[in-house]
Design a protein around this motif. Structure first.
Motif, PDB file in Angstrom:
ATOM      1  N   PRO A  20       0.663  -1.212   0.234  1.00 56.91           N
ATOM      2  CA  PRO A  20      -0.176  -0.056   0.118  1.00 56.91           C
ATOM      3  C   PRO A  20       0.993   1.173   0.055  1.00 56.91           C
ATOM      4  CG  PRO A  20      -0.036  -0.999   2.259  1.00 56.91           C
ATOM      5  CD  PRO A  20       0.787  -1.981   1.275  1.00 56.91           C
ATOM      6  N   VAL A  37     -13.648   3.170  -1.691  1.00 56.26           N
ATOM      7  CA  VAL A  37     -12.588   2.388  -2.056  1.00 56.26           C
ATOM      8  C   VAL A  37     -12.996   1.164  -2.571  1.00 56.26           C
ATOM      9  CG1 VAL A  37     -10.849   0.976  -0.829  1.00 56.26           C
ATOM     10  CG2 VAL A  37     -11.562   3.096   0.259  1.00 56.26           C
ATOM     11  N   SER A  38     -12.217   0.800  -3.659  1.00 54.73           N
ATOM     12  CA  SER A  38     -12.410  -0.606  -4.456  1.00 54.73           C
ATOM     13  C   SER A  38     -11.843  -1.664  -3.653  1.00 54.73           C
ATOM     14  CB  SER A  38     -11.929  -0.464  -5.818  1.00 54.73           C
ATOM     15  OG  SER A  38     -11.710  -1.728  -6.317  1.00 54.73           O
ATOM     16  N   ASP A  40      -9.936  -4.758  -1.905  1.00 52.54           N
ATOM     17  CA  ASP A  40      -9.272  -5.952  -2.511  1.00 52.54           C
ATOM     18  C   ASP A  40      -9.266  -7.066  -1.241  1.00 52.54           C
ATOM     19  OD1 ASP A  40      -8.761  -4.965  -5.135  1.00 52.54           O
ATOM     20  OD2 ASP A  40      -6.682  -4.175  -4.419  1.00 52.54           O
ATOM     21  N   TYR A  65      -7.870  -3.088   2.599  1.00 54.51           N
ATOM     22  CA  TYR A  65      -6.959  -2.980   1.497  1.00 54.51           C
ATOM     23  C   TYR A  65      -7.693  -2.612   0.236  1.00 54.51           C
ATOM     24  CZ  TYR A  65      -3.184  -3.687  -1.689  1.00 54.51           C
ATOM     25  OH  TYR A  65      -2.071  -3.685  -2.664  1.00 54.51           O
ATOM     26  N   GLY A  66      -7.402  -1.823  -0.703  1.00 49.76           N
ATOM     27  CA  GLY A  66      -8.011  -1.637  -1.990  1.00 49.76           C
ATOM     28  C   GLY A  66      -7.102  -0.352  -2.542  1.00 49.76           C
ATOM     29  N   SER A  67      -8.075   0.194  -3.617  1.00 50.01           N
ATOM     30  CA  SER A  67      -7.697   1.348  -4.372  1.00 50.01           C
ATOM     31  C   SER A  67      -8.798   2.533  -4.158  1.00 50.01           C
ATOM     32  CB  SER A  67      -7.837   0.867  -5.863  1.00 50.01           C
ATOM     33  OG  SER A  67      -6.952  -0.045  -6.274  1.00 50.01           O
ATOM     34  N   GLY A  70      -6.888   5.940  -7.476  1.00 49.03           N
ATOM     35  CA  GLY A  70      -5.658   5.547  -8.301  1.00 49.03           C
ATOM     36  C   GLY A  70      -4.312   4.722  -7.510  1.00 49.03           C
ATOM     37  N   LYS A  71      -4.410   4.882  -6.210  1.00 41.73           N
ATOM     38  CA  LYS A  71      -3.413   4.164  -5.334  1.00 41.73           C
ATOM     39  C   LYS A  71      -4.092   3.203  -4.573  1.00 41.73           C
ATOM     40  CE  LYS A  71      -0.405   7.765  -6.226  1.00 41.73           C
ATOM     41  NZ  LYS A  71      -1.290   8.910  -6.802  1.00 41.73           N
ATOM     42  N   LYS A  72      -2.957   2.142  -4.046  1.00 37.34           N
ATOM     43  CA  LYS A  72      -3.276   1.040  -3.274  1.00 37.34           C
ATOM     44  C   LYS A  72      -3.332   1.789  -1.898  1.00 37.34           C
ATOM     45  CE  LYS A  72      -3.896  -2.230  -5.870  1.00 37.34           C
ATOM     46  NZ  LYS A  72      -5.465  -2.811  -6.125  1.00 37.34           N
ATOM     47  N   LYS A 268      -4.907  11.241  -5.309  1.00 37.79           N
ATOM     48  CA  LYS A 268      -4.394  11.445  -6.600  1.00 37.79           C
ATOM     49  C   LYS A 268      -3.242  12.049  -6.994  1.00 37.79           C
ATOM     50  CE  LYS A 268      -9.410  11.320  -8.235  1.00 37.79           C
ATOM     51  NZ  LYS A 268     -10.623  12.285  -8.417  1.00 37.79           N
TER      52      LYS A 268
END
Ligand code: HPA
Length: 270
Positions: A20, A37-38, A40, A65-67, A70-72, A268
């Motif tokens: 991350p 948050v997308s 994971d 934890y996710g995106s 555009g970042k983890k 971003k």
């Protein structure tokens, strides 16, 4: 401590918490950011080795934890407080784990009371400096020097570059963003009228029961940190009405979308 951090980090890496870039801590009543948050992977705090176990029932108590932007990212949904009986080291253990996982920036949020009466509930304050009134430090333990400098410099505890970016984002998005000093108290009781007067005299603009331990540890780790307070009530000692925690949580939720914009746009740019 070093072994405990390592164990928790390895456990999370096995569950997909891969490199991350940004760590986020969400304060009381501030959980809506998760919807952006997308995701994971996610793990309940009480499954992570050496993590303190979640107790305050209105906190969901999960590491996510996710995106985002555009970042983890790794997000703490709910944090640990000293007033729950945890030690300063417990409360800040997740920060050390997020750092070990590889985060390069830490973003912190909290719900706070407005001491500066030019600030209104529902508005946001960017924390520029703090006053630690919790009577403790997360660095006051034997062996701290194995983890970093003992006498950590706090001449600029909140990263000036991150703060500059946040202020620019606020102005571009027409978000009212105050800047000020956050005083951290132990709690869990709210303040008396005399305490609010005292906090104003010593230079506080907002008061809450968190954030400062995590920020001290971020500085210990040389991890750039920014923090915002979502102002949930106005602490006017001359017209003080009883506050209740349900109102505070509700107010935090109302103001949260602006905080989400600030964090997402900042990420971003990192
Ligand atoms: N004190 C007063 N008001 C608050 C606090 C606090 O610690 N947190 C949120 N609103």
């Amino acid at each position: 401590m070093v072994r405990n951090i390592h164990e928790a980090t390895e456990f999370l890496q096995k569950r997909g918490f891969e490199k991350p870039e940004v760590g986020i801590i969400l304060g009381t009543g501030l959980g809506q950011l998760i919807d952006k948050v997308s995701i994971d992977a996610e793990v309940s705090y009480n499954h992570i080795p050496n993590f303190p176990t979640a107790t305050v029932e209105f906190h969901k108590g999960k590491l996510i934890y996710g995106s985002l932007g555009g970042k983890k990212v790794v997000v703490m949904q709910g944090r640990f407080h000293l007033y729950e009986g945890y030690t300063p080291r417990d409360v800040t253990f997740p920060v050390r784990v997020m750092h070990k996982l590889g985060v390069k920036h830490l973003l912190v949020s909290n719900a706070a009371g407005a001491i500066n009466l030019n600030f209104k509930k529902g508005e946001i304050m960017l924390i520029d400096d703090h006053i630690n009134l919790q009577g403790s430090s997360p660095l006051a333990f034997l062996g701290v020097e194995h983890l970093g400098e003992r006498f950590v410099d706090l001449s600029a505890p909140y990263d000036t570059d991150l703060n500059r970016k946040i202020e620019k984002i606020a102005s571009e998005n027409k978000i009212t963003l105050h800047k000020g000093v956050y005083a951290s108290v132990l709690g869990p009781q709210l303040e008396t009228r005399a305490e609010y007067r005292y906090l104003k005299i010593i230079g506080a603009d907002a008061v809450g029961m968190s954030t400062v331990p995590e920020v001290i540890v971020a500085n210990h780790l040389k991890l750039p940190v920014a923090a915002v307070s979502v102002l949930t009530d106005e602490c006017d000692p001359d017209h003080l009405k009883p506050v209740n925690i349900a109102d505070i949580i509700k107010q935090a939720g109302i103001a949260e979308p602006n905080m989400i914009t600030l964090f997402t746009e900042l990420i971003k740019q990192l």
